[in-house]
Structure formats: C-alpha cells, structure tokens
Scaffold this motif. Structure first.
Motif, PDB file in Angstrom:
ATOM      1  N   ALA A  65       0.819  -1.219   0.000  1.00 16.11           N
ATOM      2  CA  ALA A  65       0.000   0.000   0.000  1.00 16.11           C
ATOM      3  C   ALA A  65       0.845   1.257   0.000  1.00 16.11           C
ATOM      4  N   THR A  66       2.127   1.114   0.342  1.00 18.33           N
ATOM      5  CA  THR A  66       2.973   2.309   0.439  1.00 18.33           C
ATOM      6  C   THR A  66       4.298   2.086  -0.276  1.00 18.33           C
ATOM      7  N   SER A  67       4.280   1.410  -1.388  1.00 17.67           N
ATOM      8  CA  SER A  67       5.508   1.158  -2.133  1.00 17.67           C
ATOM      9  C   SER A  67       5.859   2.351  -2.995  1.00 17.67           C
ATOM     10  N   ALA A  68       7.073   2.314  -3.568  1.00 15.38           N
ATOM     11  CA  ALA A  68       7.502   3.395  -4.447  1.00 15.38           C
ATOM     12  C   ALA A  68       6.610   3.521  -5.665  1.00 15.38           C
ATOM     13  N   ALA A  69       5.874   2.475  -5.991  1.00 16.69           N
ATOM     14  CA  ALA A  69       4.970   2.540  -7.140  1.00 16.69           C
ATOM     15  C   ALA A  69       3.810   3.494  -6.906  1.00 16.69           C
ATOM     16  N   PHE A 107      15.307   6.339  10.959  1.00 17.26           N
ATOM     17  CA  PHE A 107      14.907   6.796   9.633  1.00 17.26           C
ATOM     18  C   PHE A 107      13.403   7.043   9.585  1.00 17.26           C
ATOM     19  N   ARG A 108      12.643   6.146  10.202  1.00 20.16           N
ATOM     20  CA  ARG A 108      11.186   6.345  10.251  1.00 20.16           C
ATOM     21  C   ARG A 108      10.851   7.631  10.981  1.00 20.16           C
ATOM     22  N   ARG A 109      11.464   7.834  12.154  1.00 18.96           N
ATOM     23  CA  ARG A 109      11.148   9.015  12.961  1.00 18.96           C
ATOM     24  C   ARG A 109      11.630  10.297  12.292  1.00 18.96           C
ATOM     25  N   PHE A 110      12.814  10.224  11.654  1.00 16.44           N
ATOM     26  CA  PHE A 110      13.348  11.427  11.033  1.00 16.44           C
ATOM     27  C   PHE A 110      12.500  11.842   9.829  1.00 16.44           C
ATOM     28  N   THR A 111      12.101  10.901   9.011  1.00 18.40           N
ATOM     29  CA  THR A 111      11.240  11.259   7.883  1.00 18.40           C
ATOM     30  C   THR A 111       9.890  11.777   8.374  1.00 18.40           C
ATOM     31  N   ASP A 112       9.416  11.283   9.524  1.00 22.41           N
ATOM     32  CA  ASP A 112       8.192  11.853  10.107  1.00 22.41           C
ATOM     33  C   ASP A 112       8.390  13.329  10.459  1.00 22.41           C
ATOM     34  N   ILE A 113       9.564  13.674  10.972  1.00 25.42           N
ATOM     35  CA  ILE A 113       9.850  15.081  11.301  1.00 25.42           C
ATOM     36  C   ILE A 113       9.841  15.929  10.031  1.00 25.42           C
ATOM     37  N   LEU A 114      10.457  15.432   8.966  1.00 26.51           N
ATOM     38  CA  LEU A 114      10.466  16.178   7.701  1.00 26.51           C
ATOM     39  C   LEU A 114       9.046  16.370   7.179  1.00 26.51           C
ATOM     40  N   VAL A 115       8.227  15.346   7.288  1.00 21.67           N
ATOM     41  CA  VAL A 115       6.832  15.451   6.831  1.00 21.67           C
ATOM     42  C   VAL A 115       6.071  16.469   7.666  1.00 21.67           C
ATOM     43  N   LYS A 116       6.174  16.361   8.973  1.00 23.93           N
ATOM     44  CA  LYS A 116       5.417  17.254   9.857  1.00 23.93           C
ATOM     45  C   LYS A 116       5.798  18.711   9.636  1.00 23.93           C
ATOM     46  N   ASN A 117       7.069  18.968   9.363  1.00 21.37           N
ATOM     47  CA  ASN A 117       7.541  20.344   9.200  1.00 21.37           C
ATOM     48  C   ASN A 117       7.548  20.813   7.751  1.00 21.37           C
ATOM     49  N   TRP A 153      10.124   6.602   2.106  1.00 24.02           N
ATOM     50  CA  TRP A 153      10.397   7.509   0.982  1.00 24.02           C
ATOM     51  C   TRP A 153       9.091   7.963   0.332  1.00 24.02           C
ATOM     52  N   THR A 154       8.192   7.036   0.114  1.00 21.44           N
ATOM     53  CA  THR A 154       6.912   7.379  -0.495  1.00 21.44           C
ATOM     54  C   THR A 154       6.124   8.322   0.390  1.00 21.44           C
ATOM     55  N   LYS A 155       6.124   8.047   1.689  1.00 22.09           N
ATOM     56  CA  LYS A 155       5.484   8.948   2.662  1.00 22.09           C
ATOM     57  C   LYS A 155       6.038  10.358   2.537  1.00 22.09           C
TER      58      LYS A 155
END
Length: 626
Positions: A12-16, A371-381, A429-431
């Motif tokens: 459901a969350t692949s690069a595709a 990596f999961r938490r850091f990308t969450d920070i990038l998304v939130k900000n 990455w997709t997120k």
C-alpha cells in the motif's frame, strides 16, 4: 515501528504509489528562476517549489585516500567514479533520469570537486560505456552534459561544492574547509566561473556553497570571528560575488559540521545552524538565501559518527538514533528547523540536503527506527530534502555495493531500486515524497536582515558597491537596496534592516551625514551629538570608528515623509517594539538594542562621549512612514 520487518515493503505504500511526472510534465510544472518568500522556496510565478531532491554523487571523487587510485577496492563502496556522476558506465543517461522521475524527484543536488574545474584528463571510455556520446570528454565537460540533460528534463539543478580534491570522504582528508587545500579567493573564483558557465540555463537554480565544513588537525572553523577560518564571512563574500555574477541564483549555506577535539575531556560538537540564531546572513539580493543542514542516524549533536573507541575519534555522546522521539524532535529544531520561524532576522527556508541510511540488508533496528522518525519530522515540518545518494552499483552477487543508494545498476544496466520491492525504505520515501504541504501561491513577506560590523564592512547595497568609499577609515554597514535601516545596537556595531512598508527611493544622490547640519526641526536630544538625515530621506547605512558613531547614510524618498517622530532611547536597556519584525530573536547578543516600529523609518541617531558612553548610539529618531 510500522509492523514491517527489514527487507519488506508494504504494497500500500511502495515506491509505485508515487505520482510520476515525465520530463515534459515536470518542466511545465514550474518556472525558473527560484527565490524565497519567508520559509518557502518559490518559482518565478510565486508558487511553492519544495525541493524533493537527491544527491547524484561521483564528481566529488570516490578515492578514499590510500592505495592505488586505479584500484576500485580503494574507492567508496568499491565504486570508482572516475570523477563523473556514478552510473554513466552502466546505463544510458536518459534511463537514469527516467528513474529519477519514478522516485518523485523534482531537483538534483550535483556535488563536484574544485579539482574538476582545472582537470584536463579525458575520462576513460570504460567510464561512459553506456553513454558513448561522452567519450573524449573531461570531467567538467561530462558535468556540463549532465547539467544540460537534467535541466532539459525539467529538473532543478543545485551545484554543490562538495570537496576541493577528488578524495572522499571525511575527517582529515584535505577537504575540511573551503580553504584547506586552496585559498578563499580561489574557492570564490571557482564559484564565479561555474555560475557564469551556467547562468544562461535558469534551471540551474542554486549554489550550495560548501559541504560539511569541519575541524582539521589543529583548527576549528568558526562563525563570525573575522579570521581565515570564519565560515560566516566566507559565505558572505562568496554569496554576494555569485549574486553579482547572476542575481537569479539561490545561495545555499550549510552550517558547521564539526568543531572541537572528539574526546570527552575537550569541548566538541556539531553546531549545524545554531549560530544563525545570533548571526545570520544578509545578501545583496533579498529572497535568495537558503540554509542547509545534514542529519545521519549514526552521527549525533556531539558524536562524530566514528566507531572503534576514542582512538578512532569515537565519543561517548548519544547518536541521533539513540535519542528519544521527543529529544530527536527538539534537537533537529534547535540545530536547524528553528530558522523557518517567521519574521526574524534569520528567517529562511531550511533544506536538509543530506540524510539517508542503508536499505537492502540493513538489520540495525535503531537505524531503521531513526529513519522512520526522522522522515516523520520532515513530513510534519514540510521540510525541503535531498537523500544521499541516488545512484550506486549492483555487485556481481546481485547486491548493492552501496546499500544507501536509492537506485543501483549492474554491469548490464539492470536496475535494482525502491521500485523493485524488497527495500524497507520505500514506505518512508513514499510517505516523504507524497506528504501534504504548502503548495500554490506563497504570499510575499517582509524581511528583517542584520548588519554585522564586528570585524569589518558589511556592504550589501548594490548601489554603494558601485561607488567610492563613503566613510573612509571607518567600518560601514549598508542595507540591501530594497531595505532601510531600522535598528542599531550599542557597543557591538550591529544593525537591523527591513523592507516593511519600504518607501520608494528617488533617483537623487544619497547623503553621508557626519554632523548636525540637518537637525532643522528642533533639538530632539538636547546635550547629545546627533546625526540626522535630510528631510524626506531615510537611513540606509551607518559607519563606526571603534564603538562610536562616525556617519549615517541616507537615501532620498520618492514621496514626502512625515517630519515629526519619537525618540527611542536604549542607553540603559533594550527598547524594541512589543510586536513586529525580529523582536523574538537576538541579533546583537550582550548589547542594548534600539529599534523603530515596522511602520517607521529611522531618521536620526543621538550619541555622546559624556559619562563614558564613548560615542556609542544612545537614541534613535523614529518617524512614521505615513
């Protein structure tokens, strides 16, 4: 964690799931050049352009500094780049760019070494087997071709001065500072050469001035000390020279990556952008400054990233991946993302221009969680980003030689990337690429920018740069032509400029004021020396001798300005407005500051040598703009 085990990817969350634009569609989606509005980068139409980028490495060099440079075993991940972007030996460039589109990228950070500029060596034919059109070219000529192909395919390209020599990477490698293996002037000259080389191509949008500045064996880089190791000063000089060559370029400044001796008994750490809180940059073109920062889970705010004990430079401090979720959010904000706070002297976009981790084969649970938490920070900000690296090689065993690369190619050009499944990073990455954020038109913003005369002139006025010295023998600060002086500090010679409600200038001459001849509407500071602008003009600069006022520079207004106002005394403490621009930040630490309101102009300065005041400014004359 997400419930996934390393090496699996949620369907459901692949690069595709990434929306893929063709080169033509990407090119039509934005218009160059880029600039900034507050914390956002925008295109020429004022629409948000979020940097969704990756690093296409190789031109910075891959040789690790020992052994035969021709032996791939002596290169990073056994990948000998021949000082050109990786992958050109294995896959046609058009295929590589199509794969970048599949990843959802709109921009590419393109590292280079200064050595590339003077390198006349022709790259081996074997280095461009899949791209025979590049045979017979030097690394710079290959770089030219890559830049042209990327921009023709709609990508924004950011030039990144990654190294001086072709040696890679890190610690004591001769590339610690911009001037470790060359002079500051040579570094600036190289930048001007490249900017002029690509200035006709407006999709070359930015100059990323230097990668990961750090300590060499004996000396730290610093931020604002005024010496040869002063990164703040070097950035200021280079950025303004680049803008004089091409006013359309974004100027991207990465913070200091490391200071201090990496042992517990000595001070050490990773300042990143923290010095910007009190000492930020002002360029001759407002709206062109972007700050950058790097974050990797294996490093830390006070950890070098090394392993093997203190003998190898490892410290006992926590790595970013060791921090609690709450502490990681706080540290990333304190080190970088605070810069996006609106209406301050430091306000600018922040680009996390490097982050990453290993994909296939990664088993470190802490690294995966980071990596999961850091990308969450990038998304939130809603933060601009660039992954390191984009391209690597697949080995004869079918595995990536550098499992950090998002895409790898074997000797037959077969791709192994996020799109093929089996890489746990695809979900995150997709997120990140699909994250909702600011889009469309971005409102224009007012600017507040500081002037720093601590160690010399800070002349960021294009008008005054073209003229003779207006206050000989004194240190001078001039606001950008689009701004005016609105505040001064006592004792440390700093000032603040703004364009809030900025009156238009007329074509008349600017006036250097050194005495009281223009004090014509009453003595507004009895017993004090006063420098006052002529009627219907406003202060745009000042000069000092030591800590004492020497002169005021005034520009004529195109319309009549009110001639009554108020005194703002700051001889015994700060006197700044309760609200308005740059009132929640300290642009002159340890000094009292006087500041006019955003709807006022600075018409005069009062000072005295009585009572041991030493001629430092004591009061401002602030008058309404209308």
């Amino acid at each position: 964690m997400t419930g996934l085990t390393p090496g699996t990817t949620s369907a459901a969350t692949s690069a595709a799931d990434i929306t893929v634009l063709t080169g033509e569609q990407l090119a039509e989606s934005w218009r160059a050049p880029l600039s900034t509005r507050g914390r956002y980068i925008v295109d020429a139409d004022g629409n948000r352009f979020k940097l969704k980028a990756g690093n296409w490495s190789g031109v910075q060099g891959t040789w690790e500094g020992s052994g035969d440079v021709n032996d791939p075993a002596n290169h990073q991940a056994d990948q000998k780049s021949n000082n050109i972007p990786l992958g050109l030996d294995r896959t046609p460039m058009a295929r590589i760019l199509a794969d970048f589109h599949e990843l959802g990228l709109n921009s590419i950070r393109l590292p280079y070494a200064d050595a590339m500029i003077r390198d006349t060596t022709v790259v081996p034919d074997s280095a461009v087997t899949a791209n025979p059109q590049l045979k017979g070219k030097t690394p710079l000529q290959v770089y030219d071709a890559v830049v042209a192909a990327l921009t023709a395919d709609g990508f924004a390209v950011i030039l990144n001065n990654h190294t001086t020599t072709y040696r890679f990477c890190c610690s004591l490698d001769g590339n610690e500072r911009w001037n470790t293996s060359q002079s500051t002037q040579e570094w600036i000259d190289n930048w001007v050469f490249l900017v002029n080389r690509y200035k006709a191509n407006k999709r070359v949008v930015g100059a990323d001035l230097r990668n990961e500045v750090r300590r060499n064996t004996t000396d730290d880089p610093n931020w604002g000390w005024g010496n040869e190791h002063d990164l703040y000063n070097a950035y200021e000089k280079a950025g303004n020279k680049i803008l004089q060559a091409d006013p359309d370029m974004l100027i991207i400044m990465e913070g200091i990556n490391w200071q201090g001796i990496p042992q517990g008994m000595f001070p050490h750490g990773r300042p990143t952008l923290t010095p910007v809180r009190n000492l930020s940059h002002t360029l001759i073109e407002s709206g062109k400054l972007v700050y950058a920062a790097h974050f990797y889970g294996f490093t830390g705010p006070n950890h070098t990233g090394a392993t093997g004990g203190w003998q190898n430079g490892e410290t006992n401090d926590p790595r970013y991946r060791d921090l609690s979720p709450e502490d990681l959010v706080k540290v990333v904000d304190d080190q970088a993302l605070f810069v996006t706070q609106a209406g301050q002297h430091f306000t600018a976009p922040v680009w996390v221009s490097e982050f990453g981790t290993g994909g296939r084969g990664m088993t470190d649970a802490k690294e995966i969680d980071w990596f999961r938490r850091f990308t969450d920070i990038l998304v939130k900000n809603d933060t601009d980003f660039a992954m390191w690296p984009l391209v690597g090689w697949t080995g004869a065993d079918g595995k990536p030689q550098d499992n950090w690369a998002l895409t790898t190619y074997d000797t037959n050009g077969r791709r192994l990337g996020l799109q093929e499944g089996g890489d746990w990073r695809a979900e995150h990455w997709t997120k990140l690429v699909n994250a909702p954020g600011k889009s469309g038109q971005v409102d224009r913003v007012n600017h507040w920018n500081m002037l720093d005369l601590d160690f010399g002139d800070q002349n960021v006025s294009s008008t005054m740069l073209a003229k003779a010295d207006w206050s000989s023998g004194n240190r001078k600060g001039n606001c950008p032509d689009s701004q005016r002086l609105v505040a001064l500090a006592r004792s440390n010679n700093r000032g603040l400029c703004t364009d809030a409600g900025q009156p238009a200038k007329t074509a008349g001459a600017w006036t250097t004021v050194t005495d009281e001849r223009y004090v014509t509407h009453g003595d507004w500071a009895s017993g004090y020396n006063k420098l006052q602008c002529p009627d219907n003009s406003f202060a745009v600069g000042y000069s000092v001798n030591g800590n004492s006022m020497a002169a005021l520079l005034c520009a004529p207004s195109a319309t009549a300005l009110p001639l009554t106002g108020r005194n703002v005394w700051f001889d015994q403490g700060d006197n700044r407005p309760a609200s308005g621009g740059s009132v929640n930040s300290d642009w002159a630490p340890g000094a009292y500051k006087g500041q006019c309101r955003d709807d006022e102009y600075l018409a005069g300065v009062a000072y005295t040598w009585k009572w041991q005041h030493g001629g430092a400014p004591d009061a401002l004359l602030c008058r309404p703009l209308s």
